[in-house]
Design an enzyme around this catalytic site. Structure first.
Site: not given
Ligand code: AMP
Length: 215
Positions: A10, A86, A123, A155, A166
């Site tokens: 994504k 989300r 990744r 990460r 997640r």
């Molecule tokens: P991502 O890079 O999109 O995988 O986001 C990394 C982490 O940031 C997630 O596992 C959450 O802890 C937090 N996070 C990112 N976007 C959101 C969201 N829309 N709502 C809640 N937590 C978020």
């Protein structure tokens, strides 16, 4: 807006779409990682939750997104939203923020869970621009981002436990948004399986079709 499991590609595809259409890429995960790196109060609050793979509180996320959506680049050209909403509560708040405008299209980037787990294990991500790489497709110069020169890292939330958490949260909190947006006639499902260029081609086709229909 692009929905999809962690590791579905994504982030990479949103970044490429934003280059293709020359619009800002708004990725809540990238914004939070930048806040963690800068040590802001938001970043300090976010870090522990992110490392465990938990979601941050809806209000906090939506306040951050609302501020970003106020900025002139977004107003002028539109945007690609990545990683938000989300939860249904976030989707409802986003509707309120955007009103009287609305999202043009929501893409569900579909990749089977087994493949997602394989991708996540290898990744690697640019700390600065969020570009994705992997052990089998590293940047040209060792762990320096091809796009912005940032450092490409593993990460901290790509541990086995956090990945599992997640994916669980995705199933319970985020997957219901597929039906939510389908009911609003905004949803397109696109297969995320295949080479990145092939997947990008599918996405562009769907976005172009939606743009033609709305013009
Ligand atoms: P991502 O890079 O999109 O995988 O986001 C990394 C982490 O940031 C997630 O596992 C959450 O802890 C937090 N996070 C990112 N976007 C959101 C969201 N829309 N709502 C809640 N937590 C978020």
């Amino acid at each position: 807006m692009v929905l999809g499991k962690q590791g579905a590609g994504k982030g990479t595809q949103c970044l490429r779409l934003s280059h293709h259409y020359v619009v800002p890429h708004i990725a809540t995960g990238d914004m939070l990682r930048a806040a963690v790196k800068a040590g802001t109060p938001l970043g300090q609050r976010a870090k522990a939750l992110m490392d465990r793979g938990e979601l941050l509180p809806d209000d906090l996320i939506m306040e951050m997104v609302a501020d970003r959506l106020e900025e002139p680049d977004v107003r002028a050209r539109g945007f690609i939203l990545d990683g938000c909403p989300r939860t249904t509560r976030q989707a409802e708040t986003l509707e309120e923020i955007l009103r009287p405008a609305h999202l043009d299209l929501v893409i569900d980037l579909d990749v089977p869970t087994a493949q997602v787990l394989r991708r996540l294990a290898s990744r690697r991500v640019c700390e600065d621009c969020g570009a994705n790489y992997s052990l089998s497709q590293p940047p040209t110069v060792k762990w320096i981002c091809d796009i912005c020169g940032g450092e490409v890292v593993h990460r901290e939330d790509d541990t086995e436990e956090a990945i599992q958490r997640r994916l669980e949260l995705y199933e319970h909190q985020t997957a219901p948004l597929v039906a939510w947006y389908r009911a609003r006639h905004l949803l397109a499902r696109v297969s995320g399986v295949g080479a990145p260029d092939v997947v990008l081609g599918r996405l562009v086709k769907v976005v172009d079709r939606a743009r033609q229909a709305s013009s």
